[in-house]
Design an enzyme around this catalytic site. Structure first.
Site, mmCIF file in Angstrom:
data_model
loop_
_atom_site.group_PDB
_atom_site.id
_atom_site.type_symbol
_atom_site.label_atom_id
_atom_site.label_comp_id
_atom_site.label_asym_id
_atom_site.label_seq_id
_atom_site.Cartn_x
_atom_site.Cartn_y
_atom_site.Cartn_z
ATOM 1 N N CYS A 131 0.830 -1.197 0.000
ATOM 2 C CA CYS A 131 0.000 0.000 0.000
ATOM 3 C C CYS A 131 0.868 1.252 0.000
ATOM 4 O O CYS A 131 2.040 1.202 0.368
ATOM 5 C CB CYS A 131 -0.906 0.033 1.233
ATOM 6 S SG CYS A 131 -1.946 -1.430 1.439
ATOM 7 N N TYR A 176 0.945 -2.378 5.743
ATOM 8 C CA TYR A 176 1.776 -3.518 6.129
ATOM 9 C C TYR A 176 3.222 -3.082 6.323
ATOM 10 O O TYR A 176 3.746 -2.241 5.593
ATOM 11 C CB TYR A 176 1.695 -4.602 5.054
ATOM 12 C CG TYR A 176 0.821 -5.772 5.456
ATOM 13 C CD1 TYR A 176 -0.337 -5.580 6.195
ATOM 14 C CD2 TYR A 176 1.160 -7.078 5.081
ATOM 15 C CE1 TYR A 176 -1.137 -6.654 6.558
ATOM 16 C CE2 TYR A 176 0.370 -8.153 5.449
ATOM 17 C CZ TYR A 176 -0.782 -7.937 6.188
ATOM 18 O OH TYR A 176 -1.567 -8.991 6.548
ATOM 19 N N ASN A 219 5.609 0.636 2.482
ATOM 20 C CA ASN A 219 5.735 -0.501 3.386
ATOM 21 C C ASN A 219 7.172 -0.611 3.891
ATOM 22 O O ASN A 219 7.797 0.388 4.180
ATOM 23 C CB ASN A 219 5.253 -1.772 2.670
ATOM 24 C CG ASN A 219 3.901 -1.583 2.014
ATOM 25 O OD1 ASN A 219 3.803 -1.487 0.797
ATOM 26 N ND2 ASN A 219 2.852 -1.497 2.810
ATOM 27 N N ARG A 245 7.797 2.553 -5.022
ATOM 28 C CA ARG A 245 6.555 3.313 -4.908
ATOM 29 C C ARG A 245 6.756 4.565 -4.051
ATOM 30 O O ARG A 245 6.195 5.622 -4.334
ATOM 31 C CB ARG A 245 5.450 2.426 -4.328
ATOM 32 C CG ARG A 245 4.929 1.393 -5.313
ATOM 33 C CD ARG A 245 3.812 0.546 -4.721
ATOM 34 N NE ARG A 245 4.310 -0.461 -3.805
ATOM 35 C CZ ARG A 245 4.157 -0.459 -2.493
ATOM 36 N NH1 ARG A 245 3.482 0.527 -1.908
ATOM 37 N NH2 ARG A 245 4.638 -1.425 -1.746
#
Length: 338
Positions: A10, A89, A184, A237
């Site tokens: 995420c 997470y 994460n 990301r």
């Protein structure tokens, strides 16, 4: 603990407009079908947490999550005072208490209960920090995967300032978040340090270069972004989201901020089939959500429906010490005809 193939991927972000308008959002990437639902929790509502302990909310809030028998798992939300947060997470790093401490000096919360506890009781980021330091966090099994969810959290308020909360074997850490982005693993300080590998990335066009007698001309526009990482790992990301957030043109109205936020997150949204687990299942972006921290309004789009669903807090927050399930977010898409 299960294999690392169950890791949830995420990304979360705080975005601030020209007039200080703060928005908070996240992608929810997972390899299990989540069937997300939206909940409205009123001030004064009481419930049992994941450890069976009594919990209550002094502040009303909206949140996305799921119900499992008598357990409600909430993963992101915003309260009526403008505090918002999300659980992401943090596999390989998160470390929680195995059993509840008995010294009575701290409030006991399961790892799945941290987010609703903060949203239901904090009216600003200073209160978030104070409450977080008084928590003893016990690992609670996620009913979706059957494992203790290895979580860390990001919180923000109407100022646009944000904090990252991580509980590791070294203890509880609260980090000021200067970039307003979280992904994460690895830990947040590592992610910030890794940004130094990308100091050469720029939004401006690269000019031609000469290597001795050889002239090298860029292949069109965007040459300055060539070294941006393109994969879907957490570090990739994180870097892409920080770059996009800090380089997009800031919209001049609240109405234009919402689509700009979703455009930024498109860079880290995962289509089905591009990331496969060892179980042969797709880890993909099941929904993307943004919250207006001033009004408390929620904007959501799901994988199969790109139409934005807007839920207004002022219309849906109950006032009678209860909670309401506002419905499933997976709504069939309708196509407009011309």
């Amino acid at each position: 603990m299960r294999d690392r193939e169950d890791i949830r991927m995420c990304t979360a972000i705080v975005f601030t407009g020209k007039k200080g308008e703060a928005f908070f959002g996240r992608t929810m990437d997972f390899s299990y079908p989540l069937h997300p639902q939206l909940f409205a929790v009123s001030a004064g509502y009481q419930w049992k947490g994941s450890l069976g302990q009594k919990m209550s909310s002094e502040i009303g809030f909206l949140a996305i999550g799921q119900e499992f028998e008598n357990l409600r798992i909430l993963v992101d939300g915003v309260n009526e005072k403008g505090v918002a947060g999300a659980a992401l997470y943090f596999a390989g790093y998160a470390d929680f208490e195995k059993t509840a401490p008995k010294d009575g000096k701290k409030t006991i919360r399961g790892s799945l209960d941290v987010l609703p506890d903060i949203l239901g009781n904090c009216s600003c980021l200073e209160e978030v920090e104070d409450r977080a330091r008084k928590l003893a966090i016990v690992g609670a099994a996620d009913p979706v995967t059957g494992m203790v969810a290895p979580l860390h959290w990001m919180f923000t308020d109407r100022t646009g300032r944000s904090l990252v909360m991580e509980k590791t074997v070294w203890g509880l850490d609260l980090y000021e978040n200067p970039v307003g982005v979280l992904a994460n693993s690895p830990d947040f300080p590592w992610q910030l340090t890794n940004l130094r590998n990308y100091t050469g990335v720029t939004s401006t066009q690269k000019e031609e270069a000469e290597w001795d007698f050889l002239k090298l001309v860029p292949f069109g526009q965007g040459a300055g972004t060539f070294s941006l990482p393109g994969g879907y790992t957490s570090p990739a990301r994180f870097v892409r989201t920080v770059f996009l957030k800090t380089h997009v043109k800031i919209p001049d109205s609240r109405q234009k901020i919402v689509p700009e936020c979703f455009h930024i997150m498109e860079s880290v949204s995962i289509p089905k089939g591009t990331v496969m687990t060892a179980r042969g299942t797709a880890d993909y972006t099941q929904y993307t959500a943004f919250m207006d921290l001033q009004s408390g309004d929620y904007y959501v789009k799901t994988y199969d429906n790109y139409q934005l669903l807007k839920v207004r807090m002022c219309e849906h927050l109950p006032k009678d010490g209860t909670y309401q399930k506002l419905g499933d977010l997976e709504i069939p898409m309708e196509y407009a005809s011309m």
